[in-house]
Scaffold this active site. Sequence first.
Site, PDB file in Angstrom:
ATOM      1  N   LYS B  14      41.441  36.334  46.718  1.00  0.00           N
ATOM      2  CA  LYS B  14      42.230  37.555  46.568  1.00  0.00           C
ATOM      3  C   LYS B  14      42.538  38.179  47.943  1.00  0.00           C
ATOM      4  CE  LYS B  14      41.690  42.176  44.564  1.00  0.00           C
ATOM      5  NZ  LYS B  14      41.752  42.870  45.835  1.00  0.00           N
ATOM      6  N   LYS B  19      39.145  36.256  53.439  1.00  0.00           N
ATOM      7  CA  LYS B  19      39.499  34.836  53.522  1.00  0.00           C
ATOM      8  C   LYS B  19      39.745  34.390  54.962  1.00  0.00           C
ATOM      9  CE  LYS B  19      43.314  34.420  51.439  1.00  0.00           C
ATOM     10  NZ  LYS B  19      43.327  35.819  51.038  1.00  0.00           N
ATOM     11  N   LYS B  45      51.867  37.397  56.201  1.00  0.00           N
ATOM     12  CA  LYS B  45      51.346  38.382  57.172  1.00  0.00           C
ATOM     13  C   LYS B  45      51.051  37.725  58.522  1.00  0.00           C
ATOM     14  CE  LYS B  45      47.679  40.229  55.273  1.00  0.00           C
ATOM     15  NZ  LYS B  45      47.398  39.332  54.144  1.00  0.00           N
ATOM     16  N   ASP B 131      46.398  35.460  45.778  1.00  0.00           N
ATOM     17  CA  ASP B 131      46.424  34.852  44.461  1.00  0.00           C
ATOM     18  C   ASP B 131      47.448  33.709  44.445  1.00  0.00           C
ATOM     19  OD1 ASP B 131      45.843  34.538  41.843  1.00  0.00           O
ATOM     20  OD2 ASP B 131      46.203  36.632  41.306  1.00  0.00           O
TER      21      ASP B 131
END
Lengths: 490, 291
Positions: B14, B19, B45, B131
């Site tokens: 998520k 991450k 991003k 996701d």
Amino acid sequence: MAEIKQGYHGRGGCAFHGALWTVSSIRNLTAVVHSNAGCSAQGHLAARGAGIGFPELFQTPTTSSIDRHVVFGGGSRLREQIKNTVKIIDSKLYVVLQGCESAMVGDDVTGITREALEATHPVLCSLVAGLHGGSRFGYAKVLSDLLGSVGELKGLAGFEPDIGQESSVNVFGVVPVTDPHFRGDLFEILRILNGLGLSANIFFGASDGVEELSNAKQAKLSLVFSKWGRQPAEKLLESADQAVLERSCLPVGFEAVKALKDAIAEKLGECSLGAGAQSFLESERVRQERLLEPLDEWLGEIVGAPVALVGDESAITGLAKFLRDRLGAEISLAVITDASDAGDMWDRSEICDQAETYEQAETIEGAFVCAAQESGVKKFEADGGAGNRNDETIDQLAARVHRCGDGAEISEILTKARPLVVLGGAPDEAVAKKLGAGYLNVSFPSSEIVLGRSFVGLHGAVALAEKYASEVFKALDFKEASAALKLVGS
Amino acid sequence: MTSRKSIHVSIYGKGGIGKSTTTANISAALAVSGAKVVQIGCDPKSDSTNTLRGNRHLPTVLDSMREGKKVKLEDISVVGFAGVLCVESGGPVPGVGCAGRGINAAVTLLKELKLFEEFKPDFVLYDVLGDVVCGGFAVPIRDGITDRAYVVTSADFMALYAANNLFKAINKYAPTGGAKLGGIIANRLVAGYSLSIIEDFAQKTGVKILGQVPRSISVSRAELYGKTVIEDEPDGEQADVYRLVAQRLAENQDLVIPNPIGTNDLRSWARDWGDRLYAQEIGLVEEMAAI
């Protein structure tokens, strides 16, 4: 009571193609297509199913989007295409149509079109992508969008307020291309309405279709000849006070024309018709009977001939009625090819969800399961607003009715039915040949060149009778007519 | 810790779950141990490799493609800490175009540029956006690009929900050659029950927990310096945690196809855990209520 079978696939292209064909059929209107290369060309090729096609489609301005326009958005490419199109192609009005990729990516087509409009270019848009449904849906959507937004052009050159002649009736539901006879049909409908003392906006084939779009709001009545005409008629009702008259079919022959006249008179009042309406009708009756009279001698030979019709509901319902009532045909089978042109994708997923076959549908086997479950799941409204008219529907006219557009399935249905004559489209001709049945081209795709042919009105009815009787006699094996008829009909 | 054949790993989770931090620390740990590592950020991003390259500027693959020039490998990659090769796929301007298709296009370009033949990495780590929202974001696990995926999750329900979605994607694509799951990396463990929740989720979905990463101020501090923990505080406890996760990831050959939980079952599972935590909070004494 007819046995009704349901199927899914439509015959006749995607919603984008329907929109493109509709726009290309309106004189003085130019499509600007925002899609990948090939969408317009494919539309051009498929339009040949209308008997001759649209040469101008091959010159449709298009952004020919590529991968970078998907990843980064194709807005600037569309802006460039609009700018160049209005410079190079002389047209009264331009309409931007959107392909599937652009719809999925979410390019701001509306905003970019508005920029062009603010720069005083007559440009509108319709957000109907191929993935939204079938070609008839594309017709309904783009025509509604145009009727709903053409008012925004007021003040631009050529769109001064109250320009043009006021017409009494708008004609909706005769769909370009998927009705291969749409030009001839519309001209015949126009001739009938004029004979009744009414002027009409037919949009396609008119000398200035854009002007008719602008004037549509001022009409007293919208005449809807198929379910695909409902959406444009309803769009006008949002801002105009006018009556809507929906018919279950196109009028074939005098009786149908008279019924149409009576229905219009009931809606608008007898006084709305011209003084010559009654004498026009009488002359139509006399001419039809004089022209058909010679055939009466032979009717005994062809009465009861089992006939199969394949095509869009509105068109084949009119044909079926005339064939049965005037020529004594037995309508043993009708295959409706425009039952499910809109929203297929959502209907399909709904069926899968209901059956909890989501995982199954992710596999080929699952897709077969879903397809099998489709049969009989959903009945399309064949005849919306039927309460206000007495017309017979195809379900009442035919002994057996299927709703599907899949070629293999239709072939199987026809083979099982073993009709004496098939009235359908090009793919049905081969099946008819195999069966030794007669064949008459009445629906999309056309196997013949069609320019102004029509099976509507007086002229259409006579043409239909000529061709139908010829095909019946050919199929009957003239020497043993009654024996053959019995054999095929069994 | 070198290997002749590259191991391609995709790391999902998520958005905001840590991450990129986890991936960058694993890359750094692998590189320090002597492996040749490439880290590819697959997120519009384009901040996956920030801590490996000291926040230095790196043009993204899609930015370079947008300019329409012939893209060269050196234009879109930079060598970061301990020799990790950093690449960012980037994405379109927010609200325009299709990021999913963009990732697909970027990965295709990297293959065309023969990145892996040129650099000959032991490990390639794909850090993929949150996701699995559409087919584009499933590219790293779908088209044979990676053969194993890991998911980073906390004990928060929405993070587990995203993990479960990834499991659905793996479950769908693995039988036809897509990646399998290597395991869960439990991140931001704070309260005592956090690990219990993740362990229960792992057990129900048939996957194992590769490593446990507690919440630590070392991570925040290192990020503020534009570094991984491995670089900023190599002798600290948190660095040991990441090194252990990296070692297990490198050695792990136990790849599985997970059994995702149905959406409604997942909700009722979460509610049960809510009840258990509430009971614990109010001190309810009940048989079998121990966490």
